[in-house]
Design an enzyme around this catalytic site. Structure first.
Site, short mmCIF file in Angstrom:
data_model
loop_
_atom_site.label_atom_id
_atom_site.label_comp_id
_atom_site.label_asym_id
_atom_site.label_seq_id
_atom_site.Cartn_x
_atom_site.Cartn_y
_atom_site.Cartn_z
N TYR A 161 15.20 -6.10 -24.11
CA TYR A 161 14.55 -5.71 -22.84
C TYR A 161 13.05 -5.96 -22.90
O TYR A 161 12.45 -6.58 -22.02
CB TYR A 161 14.84 -4.23 -22.54
CG TYR A 161 13.94 -3.64 -21.48
CD1 TYR A 161 14.09 -3.97 -20.14
CD2 TYR A 161 12.92 -2.73 -21.81
CE1 TYR A 161 13.25 -3.43 -19.16
CE2 TYR A 161 12.09 -2.19 -20.85
CZ TYR A 161 12.25 -2.54 -19.53
OH TYR A 161 11.43 -2.01 -18.57
P1 NAD Z 1 15.49 0.67 -11.01
O1 NAD Z 1 16.68 0.05 -11.68
O2 NAD Z 1 15.67 2.00 -10.40
O3 NAD Z 1 14.92 -0.34 -9.90
C1 NAD Z 1 14.93 -1.74 -10.08
C2 NAD Z 1 15.51 -2.36 -8.81
O4 NAD Z 1 15.41 -3.79 -8.93
C3 NAD Z 1 16.99 -2.03 -8.58
O5 NAD Z 1 17.18 -1.38 -7.34
C4 NAD Z 1 17.68 -3.38 -8.64
O6 NAD Z 1 18.77 -3.52 -7.74
C5 NAD Z 1 16.55 -4.34 -8.29
N1 NAD Z 1 16.81 -5.69 -8.80
C6 NAD Z 1 17.09 -6.04 -10.07
N2 NAD Z 1 17.29 -7.36 -10.14
C7 NAD Z 1 17.15 -7.85 -8.88
C8 NAD Z 1 17.26 -9.15 -8.31
N3 NAD Z 1 17.57 -10.21 -9.06
N4 NAD Z 1 17.06 -9.29 -6.98
C9 NAD Z 1 16.76 -8.22 -6.20
N5 NAD Z 1 16.67 -6.96 -6.68
C10 NAD Z 1 16.85 -6.78 -8.02
O7 NAD Z 1 14.31 0.69 -12.11
P2 NAD Z 1 12.93 1.49 -12.11
O8 NAD Z 1 13.02 2.55 -13.14
O9 NAD Z 1 12.54 1.81 -10.72
O10 NAD Z 1 11.96 0.35 -12.69
C11 NAD Z 1 11.28 -0.52 -11.80
C12 NAD Z 1 10.52 -1.56 -12.62
O11 NAD Z 1 9.60 -0.92 -13.49
C13 NAD Z 1 11.41 -2.42 -13.52
O12 NAD Z 1 10.89 -3.73 -13.51
C14 NAD Z 1 11.25 -1.79 -14.89
O13 NAD Z 1 11.44 -2.74 -15.93
C15 NAD Z 1 9.81 -1.31 -14.83
N6 NAD Z 1 9.54 -0.15 -15.68
C16 NAD Z 1 10.12 1.05 -15.41
C17 NAD Z 1 9.81 2.16 -16.20
C18 NAD Z 1 10.40 3.52 -15.97
O14 NAD Z 1 10.09 4.43 -16.72
N7 NAD Z 1 11.23 3.71 -14.95
C19 NAD Z 1 8.89 2.02 -17.26
C20 NAD Z 1 8.35 0.77 -17.51
C21 NAD Z 1 8.65 -0.30 -16.70
C1 UGA Z 2 11.89 3.92 -20.38
C2 UGA Z 2 12.61 3.05 -19.35
O1 UGA Z 2 14.02 3.29 -19.42
C3 UGA Z 2 12.35 1.59 -19.58
O2 UGA Z 2 12.90 0.84 -18.52
C4 UGA Z 2 10.86 1.41 -19.63
O3 UGA Z 2 10.50 0.10 -19.78
C5 UGA Z 2 10.27 2.25 -20.73
O4 UGA Z 2 10.53 3.61 -20.41
C6 UGA Z 2 8.79 2.08 -20.84
O5 UGA Z 2 8.05 3.05 -20.95
O6 UGA Z 2 8.35 0.95 -20.88
P1 UGA Z 2 12.49 4.96 -22.68
O7 UGA Z 2 11.15 5.35 -23.17
O8 UGA Z 2 13.53 4.59 -23.67
O9 UGA Z 2 12.44 3.73 -21.66
O10 UGA Z 2 12.91 6.17 -21.73
P2 UGA Z 2 14.23 7.04 -21.66
O11 UGA Z 2 15.38 6.17 -21.34
O12 UGA Z 2 13.94 8.17 -20.77
O13 UGA Z 2 14.39 7.55 -23.18
C7 UGA Z 2 13.37 8.36 -23.78
C8 UGA Z 2 13.87 8.83 -25.14
O14 UGA Z 2 15.00 9.68 -24.95
C9 UGA Z 2 14.34 7.71 -26.07
O15 UGA Z 2 13.92 8.02 -27.38
C10 UGA Z 2 15.86 7.76 -25.99
O16 UGA Z 2 16.50 7.32 -27.17
C11 UGA Z 2 16.10 9.25 -25.75
N1 UGA Z 2 17.34 9.54 -24.99
C12 UGA Z 2 17.58 8.94 -23.80
C13 UGA Z 2 18.23 10.48 -25.50
O17 UGA Z 2 18.03 11.04 -26.60
N2 UGA Z 2 19.36 10.76 -24.79
C14 UGA Z 2 19.63 10.17 -23.59
O18 UGA Z 2 20.68 10.48 -22.97
C15 UGA Z 2 18.71 9.24 -23.08
#
Ligand code: NAD
Ligand code: UGA
Length: 345
Positions: A161
């Site tokens: 990822y």
């Molecule tokens: P999410 O899965 O809730 O939202 C992503 C959306 O993108 C989904 O609704 C999905 O249908 C859409 N999508 C994916 N591929 C597509 C495509 N080919 N065409 C059209 N739509 C498409 O995820 P999120 O948590 O809201 O994350 C949003 C963005 O932020 C992502 O790029 C993710 O990598 C990044 N990000 C999220 C976090 C986090 O903590 N949530 C942290 C770091 C980075």
């Molecule tokens: C999250 C998002 O899922 C990624 O898409 C994003 O890119 C990333 O943050 C980011 O900061 O860039 P992550 O930090 O792994 O990734 O967030 P969580 O999925 O909430 O997990 C946080 C921690 O909880 C991890 O150590 C994971 O192993 C742990 N975890 C998660 C558990 O112990 N149990 C669970 O059911 C889920």
């Protein structure tokens, strides 16, 4: 909207495109923009008619006069018609999540995070769009020594990822360096949480376990630390990145303090007033021990800093989740302490 919702005035952004607008961060961003008077075209491949998560995320947006929704896959749809007359694109569409990226779904990560982004950039270049804000990730940094990650640190992505997110942001920055390319801001979000967080993520799962009495699967010893970022803070930083004239390149978006998973569990227990049953398993491959954002460049360039602390943000998240679970009939009983807690900023 939660009580932390930013009260934003956005004079510069008349019209924008938000990709991933049926997702967690994208839907909240689109809503904040619409509330501030910006016309938003949201593009997402998930269909609210068939996908309950997308329907819940889009519910506050559909029907709003300033919001137009396009259900389409960025891998194949025509993108340019949506961009004409836009001031900026917020490209949040992507396949998130560290753990499943090791499996057979890697092709989907590559397709949405890299190939779809390439199509978006080609379209932006052709129409001469001025500003692209792209969702990068703290995961591009990889393992740290526990200290804060600075945007100039050498990236060491530790999961498939993270490799795709680094490729995505670097692709965007390469287009930005090209003559006549758009100005690109790559926001490195640090683990965003809050109402409507993706259900695979930790804080959602902890609160769900506390509210329902179902067990929580803890991966590893729980000493992993994250710079958890509240959704409204992440949205405010994202909008600032669409406006700030000097914003360019990678910029961290973190919550301003780290907490361990065990500390998060303790907060959830105190908010809900119930023990959480833990099922402990091994730490997944590519799981980073500590993420911590250096926010120096963020505050200098965006004029932004986080406002919502973890306890307060989890309180808001818990309240919304409790309502959702109550409405779906999933919650077996009332939380005992939730309503007695006061918010602390
Ligand atoms: P999410 O899965 O809730 O939202 C992503 C959306 O993108 C989904 O609704 C999905 O249908 C859409 N999508 C994916 N591929 C597509 C495509 N080919 N065409 C059209 N739509 C498409 O995820 P999120 O948590 O809201 O994350 C949003 C963005 O932020 C992502 O790029 C993710 O990598 C990044 N990000 C999220 C976090 C986090 O903590 N949530 C942290 C770091 C980075
Ligand atoms: C999250 C998002 O899922 C990624 O898409 C994003 O890119 C990333 O943050 C980011 O900061 O860039 P992550 O930090 O792994 O990734 O967030 P969580 O999925 O909430 O997990 C946080 C921690 O909880 C991890 O150590 C994971 O192993 C742990 N975890 C998660 C558990 O112990 N149990 C669970 O059911 C889920």
């Amino acid at each position: 909207m939660s009580q932390h919702a930013p009260n934003l005035r956005i004079p510069v952004l008349r019209r924008v495109v938000v990709t991933g607008s049926a997702g967690f961060i994208g839907s909240r961003l689109a809503h904040a923009l619409v509330q501030a008077g910006t016309a938003v075209i949201g593009v997402d491949r998930r269909d609210a008619a068939t996908d309950p998560l997308a329907a819940a995320n889009l519910a506050p947006l559909l029907g709003q006069p300033e919001y137009e929704h396009v259900t389409a896959d960025l891998l194949s749809c025509a993108i340019e018609p949506h961009l004409s007359d836009a001031d900026a694109i917020f490209h949040l569409a992507g396949v998130p999540g560290v753990r499943p990226s090791w499996g057979p779904r890697f092709g989907d990560y590559l397709a949405s995070n890299v190939l779809a982004t390439h199509r978006v950039l080609e379209a932006c270049s052709r129409i001469g769009l001025a500003r692209v804000v792209v969702a990068s990730s703290s995961s591009v940094y990889g393992p740290t020594d526990g200290g804060a990650s600075v945007e100039t640190d050498s990236p060491q992505p530790a999961s498939p990822y993270a490799v795709t997110k680094l490729a995505e942001e670097q692709l965007c920055l390469a287009y930005a360096r090209r003559l006549g390319g758009p100005s690109v801001v790559a926001l490195r979000y640090f683990t965003v949480y809050g109402p409507r967080q993706r259900p695979d993520m930790f804080i959602h799962r902890v609160l769900h376990a506390a509210l329902t009495g179902k067990p929580l699967h803890l991966y590893g010893d729980g000493l992993q630390r994250r710079d958890f970022t509240y959704i409204d803070d992440a949205v405010a930083a994202t909008i600032a990145a669409g406006i700030a004239p000097a914003a360019r390149g990678p910029i961290n978006v973190g919550g301003g303090a780290t907490a361990s998973l065990l500390e998060v569990i303790d907060i959830a227990k105190s908010l809900v007033g119930r023990e959480i049953r833990l099922h402990q398993g091994p730490a997944p491959n590519g799981d980073i021990v500590t993420t911590r954002a250096d926010l120096t460049r963020t505050s200098e360039v965006l004029g932004w800093r986080p406002h919502v602390d973890l306890h307060s943000g989890m309180h808001s998240h818990m309240e919304v989740l409790a309502c959702q679970l109550g409405a779906s009939g999933e919650r077996p009983d009332e939380p005992s302490l939730a309503s007695t807690h006061r918010l602390s900023r």
